[in-house]
Write an enzyme that holds these catalytic residues in place. Structure first.
Site, PDB file in Angstrom:
ATOM      1  N   ILE A 100     -16.722 -11.015  20.477  1.00 29.18           N
ATOM      2  CA  ILE A 100     -17.261 -10.845  21.834  1.00 29.18           C
ATOM      3  C   ILE A 100     -18.652 -10.222  21.814  1.00 29.18           C
ATOM      4  CG2 ILE A 100     -16.275  -8.556  22.382  1.00 29.18           C
ATOM      5  CD1 ILE A 100     -15.488 -10.054  25.173  1.00 29.18           C
ATOM      6  N   LYS A 134     -24.505  -4.997  17.062  1.00 26.60           N
ATOM      7  CA  LYS A 134     -23.718  -4.005  16.322  1.00 26.60           C
ATOM      8  C   LYS A 134     -24.330  -2.615  16.420  1.00 26.60           C
ATOM      9  CE  LYS A 134     -21.009  -7.191  14.384  1.00 26.60           C
ATOM     10  NZ  LYS A 134     -19.666  -7.390  14.940  1.00 26.60           N
TER      11      LYS A 134
END
Length: 492
Positions: free
Chosen positions: A236, A380
């Site tokens: 996602i 990230k």
């Protein structure tokens, strides 16, 4: 295995089974039945873990995949689209891996609920993309979220806000496995609870768990009964992982006997991706090779971009009937990833995990598709967040599109230091996001803040040493500059 080793293995296994039964005895109601199913999967993984010693691959047997097994995206795109692509879309299900927390970015709760662009979260953007598809092509593509016990409750609360959107949303939970003490090889959990002293006792066992937990949840059978044929699975937090109509058409247009059951989107490796899993040919099968499986002596070779030129984006297209077949035969052979962790109190534990892409070798006519880098845009870190919030991208129906004003299609290399790690800190340090259209490389280290309307071009390095602070003034234009030392800008 020697007779002694075999006896020891049996002992470990019997002790583990006793402990798991004792743990189930501390639970209650429907939770026990769910956990019993989870534990069956864990026992299988633990059994295999005790059997396998040494590296999971024989390096001498590794070969580069044959050319025909990795197709260039351009070749697939050149086939064009049929007039009735909505018929193919009606056989598609989008699955987002939603098991992760936002802790690495200093956020509480599911990572998918972090705002990434114009107040939109990862989940908002996903729902917008699929709604746009369904409206544009008058289709019915459902969204399925694979949650973990860490993210399920918070995610479900938020789903109510999409009730008026043209997207059916389903959720299921991946398994909950017990962390095991590295020395005793027994669970550290005292009971089935997930709070208090037990908070660190459990873990979601990696996204390879999707096959078993999707099947166990009943959703697999339900979607097959609705006539669905393919899953498009992705993380996602990968904002580049949108439904690609050309890959979908390629899958649907194959004759039944040659139909490809598994497509892995790969893309060209850069120096930033050296740890990413790669596709190899191994014993006549395409196989995913992860860095955790590489013998120590060959890690540098694995990281080189000459021998292994591509890496797995974790955007996967998988046949639903094939998942059903392999699950029924118990034929999904996923390599175990042993993930050692040290808990806050200093206890060393092991997590046994699997990766969703590792199943590629079990499917028929599996294929890699070498896609443009734009299909891999993971967030990230706050450095990634800076890129996706900037004017390098515009937002179109939930999809991020590289600005046509950017002269070359690669994204800049951005490295923000420790002061920017947490999203709140990051937002505090940028009054607004700089103009980055002509940026190649940005490194920022130390106590640095940015005023409004800052423009960054070429290579910019800003380093505030310990005890110093640098304020980049509003309206500043930095092109191929190194800024260091102490720079405080005072309003006048």
């Amino acid at each position: 295995m020697t007779e002694f080793q075999e006896k020891l293995r049996q002992q470990h296994e019997e002790s583990m089974h006793r402990e798991l039964e004792a743990l189930l005895g501390t639970g209650g109601g429907a939770e026990v039945e769910t956990s019993r199913k989870d534990f069956e999967g864990f026992k299988t993984l633990f059994h295999r873990f005790l059997q396998v010693k040494g590296p999971a691959v024989d390096w001498a047997k590794i070969h580069r995949p044959p050319d025909e097994s990795i197709q260039p995206y351009e070749k697939i795109r050149s086939k064009g689209l049929p007039p009735d692509i909505s018929a193919s879309l009606n056989k598609l299900v989008v699955v987002k891996l939603n098991g992760g927390l936002g802790t690495s970015m200093g956020c509480k709760g599911p990572k998918s609920l972090i705002s990434v662009r114009n107040e939109n979260t990862f989940l908002d953007l996903t729902v917008q993309q699929i709604q746009h598809l369904n409206k544009t092509f008058d289709a019915d593509v459902p969204l399925v979220l694979m949650n973990s016990f860490n993210t399920d409750e918070d995610t479900r609360k938020i789903l109510q806000k999409y009730s008026q959107h043209r997207v059916q949303i389903h959720t299921f939970n991946q398994s909950r496995y017990p962390r095991i003490n590295k020395e005793s090889l027994l669970p550290i959990a005292k009971n089935m609870g997930v709070s208090g002293e037990n908070a660190e006792a459990w873990y979601p066992p990696g996204h390879g768990d999707i096959y078993a937990s999707f099947s166990n949840s009943g959703l697999l059978d339900r979607l097959l009964a609705e006539g669905k044929e393919f899953l498009f699975v992705s993380n996602i937090d990968n904002l580049g992982a949108t439904v690609d109509l050309f890959i979908l058409h390629h899958l649907m247009s194959q004759p039944a006997e040659r139909r490809c059951e598994f497509v892995m989107e790969v893309t060209d490796k850069t120096r930033a991706d050296v740890k990413g899993g790669t596709l190899i040919q191994y014993e006549d099968h395409l196989r995913l090779l992860e860095i955790a499986q590489v013998p120590k002596a060959h890690v540098d070779e694995f990281k080189s971009i000459t021998k292994f030129k591509i890496f797995n984006t974790n955007n996967l297209w998988i046949s639903l009937p094939a998942i059903k077949r392999l699950q029924e035969k118990n034929a999904m052979d996923l390599e175990i990833i042993v993930n050692p962790k040290t808990l806050e109190g200093g206890l060393n534990v092991l997590q046994l995990e699997t990766a969703v892409g590792a199943a590629i070798k079990s499917f028929k006519n599996a294929l890699g598709v070498n896609v443009p880098r734009s299909r891999f845009l993971p967030v990230k870190t706050s450095s990634d967040l800076l890129l996706v919030m900037s004017n390098l991208y515009s937002l179109d129906a939930g999809s991020l599109i590289m600005s046509p004003k950017r002269e070359f299609p690669t994204t800049p290399h951005v490295k923000l230091g420790g002061c920017f790690t947490k999203v709140q800190e990051f937002l505090f340090r940028f009054e607004d996001i700089p103009d980055m259209l002509e940026l190649d490389h940005l490194t920022v280290s130390g106590d640095v803040t940015f005023g409004k309307n800052v423009s960054l071009k070429g290579t910019v390095i800003i380093i505030a040493n310990h005890g110093d602070r640098i304020d980049i003034p509003a309206g500043a234009m930095l092109e191929n500059k190194i800024v260091s030392g102490n720079l405080r800008i005072l309003d006048h």
